[in-house]
Design an enzyme around this catalytic site. Structure first.
Site, PDB file in Angstrom:
ATOM      1  N   SER A  13     100.883  16.954  51.876  1.00  0.00           N
ATOM      2  CA  SER A  13     101.946  17.967  52.484  1.00  0.00           C
ATOM      3  C   SER A  13     101.657  18.246  53.907  1.00  0.00           C
ATOM      4  CB  SER A  13     101.909  19.373  51.860  1.00  0.00           C
ATOM      5  OG  SER A  13     100.635  19.664  51.787  1.00  0.00           O
ATOM      6  N   HIS A 109      91.327  22.467  58.112  1.00  0.00           N
ATOM      7  CA  HIS A 109      90.436  22.862  56.771  1.00  0.00           C
ATOM      8  C   HIS A 109      90.999  24.286  56.394  1.00  0.00           C
ATOM      9  CE1 HIS A 109      86.870  23.198  54.637  1.00  0.00           C
ATOM     10  NE2 HIS A 109      86.699  24.312  54.973  1.00  0.00           N
ATOM     11  N   GLU A 179      99.140  26.343  56.695  1.00  0.00           N
ATOM     12  CA  GLU A 179      98.570  25.075  57.192  1.00  0.00           C
ATOM     13  C   GLU A 179      99.951  24.297  57.819  1.00  0.00           C
ATOM     14  OE1 GLU A 179      96.248  22.733  54.589  1.00  0.00           O
ATOM     15  OE2 GLU A 179      94.999  24.233  53.962  1.00  0.00           O
TER      16      GLU A 179
HETATM   17  C1  GRF Z   1      94.759  20.826  53.023  1.00  0.00           C
HETATM   18  O1  GRF Z   1      94.461  22.110  52.047  1.00  0.00           O
HETATM   19  C2  GRF Z   1      93.705  20.781  54.083  1.00  0.00           C
HETATM   20  O2  GRF Z   1      93.341  21.777  54.687  1.00  0.00           O
HETATM   21  C3  GRF Z   1      92.506  20.039  53.300  1.00  0.00           C
HETATM   22  O3  GRF Z   1      92.918  19.035  52.499  1.00  0.00           O
HETATM   23  C4  GRF Z   1      94.237  19.569  51.927  1.00  0.00           C
HETATM   24  C5  GRF Z   1      95.281  18.494  51.971  1.00  0.00           C
HETATM   25  O4  GRF Z   1      96.456  18.825  51.493  1.00  0.00           O
HETATM   26  N1  GRF Z   1      91.711  19.299  54.529  1.00  0.00           N
HETATM   27  P1  GRF Z   1      97.557  17.752  51.596  1.00  0.00           P
HETATM   28  O5  GRF Z   1      97.246  16.395  51.217  1.00  0.00           O
HETATM   29  O6  GRF Z   1      97.935  17.803  53.132  1.00  0.00           O
HETATM   30  O7  GRF Z   1      98.644  18.214  50.934  1.00  0.00           O
END
Ligand code: GRF
Length: 195
Positions: A13, A109, A179
């Site tokens: 995502s 993170h 994020e």
């Molecule tokens: C996210 O929560 C990021 O912070 C962590 O891994 C997850 C990745 O999710 N490092 P996606 O694959 O981007 O959906």
């Protein structure tokens, strides 16, 4: 045109949010390649759909750590990144690669670093630890990658509330939404910096 290479291990995502921000003109760069450590993951479908080349580099296939790093370096030299984005990449980047791109690798993170960082703190484990410690807020962090897990200088953070009765999944959804806003913003500001 500046180049971004993304590393990812799963759903993608954050990768998609970066692609979307590029398509909207919010990030003035292109993604020249995706590096993953597994093959059966959704982020690869996302790359294919967007015409972005990908390579799977599985460390278990190398007997020598240096060989593994060299394969990564070769892919990177082909895709010439100005910035490397770890968007949900669960493995440690080999020191040879970190040193070759020092200061140019960023990671997102899902906690307010330095809290809940290091080996074992990923996905729902992070959010469960937040609940177990009765935190009233949590969030996400984008930081520069160095040779220690989740350790390098912090570039930006976004906070969310933790509510009574929240589950780890509830927090995960709330943090993920932040994020997907924060990562493209940070990439955009780094891309706009003079090299
Ligand atoms: C996210 O929560 C990021 O912070 C962590 O891994 C997850 C990745 O999710 N490092 P996606 O694959 O981007 O959906």
């Amino acid at each position: 045109m500046k180049n971004i290479v993304v590393f990812a291990s799963g759903y993608g995502s954050n990768f998609q949010a970066t692609v979307d921000a590029i398509n909207k003109g919010e990030i003035k760069a292109r993604i020249t390649g995706l590096i993953t450590n597994k093959s059966e993951i959704h982020v690869i479908e996302r790359a294919k759909r967007n015409g972005i080349p990908n390579i799977v580099i599985d460390p278990r296939r190398f007997s020598e750590p240096d060989q593994y790093a060299q394969v990564m370096l070769k892919a990177l030299s082909k895709w010439e990144p100005n910035i490397i984005v770890l968007a949900g990449y669960l493995l440690k980047i080999p020191p040879l690669v970190v040193d070759a791109y020092a200061g140019k690798i960023i990671n997102i993170h899902p906690s307010l670093l330095p809290k809940y960082s290091g080996k074992g703190y990923y996905g729902l484990y992070v959010h469960q630890a937040v609940l177990d410690n009765n935190e009233k807020e949590t969030g996400c962090t984008v930081h520069i990658v160095d040779n220690i897990y989740d350790n390098g200088p912090i570039l930006a953070q976004a906070k969310v509330h933790v509510f009574e009765n929240d589950t780890a999944q509830d927090i995960s959804k709330r943090v993920r939404a932040k994020e997907l806003e924060l990562l493209p913003k940070v990439i955009s500001s780094l891309i706009n910096e003079p090299v």
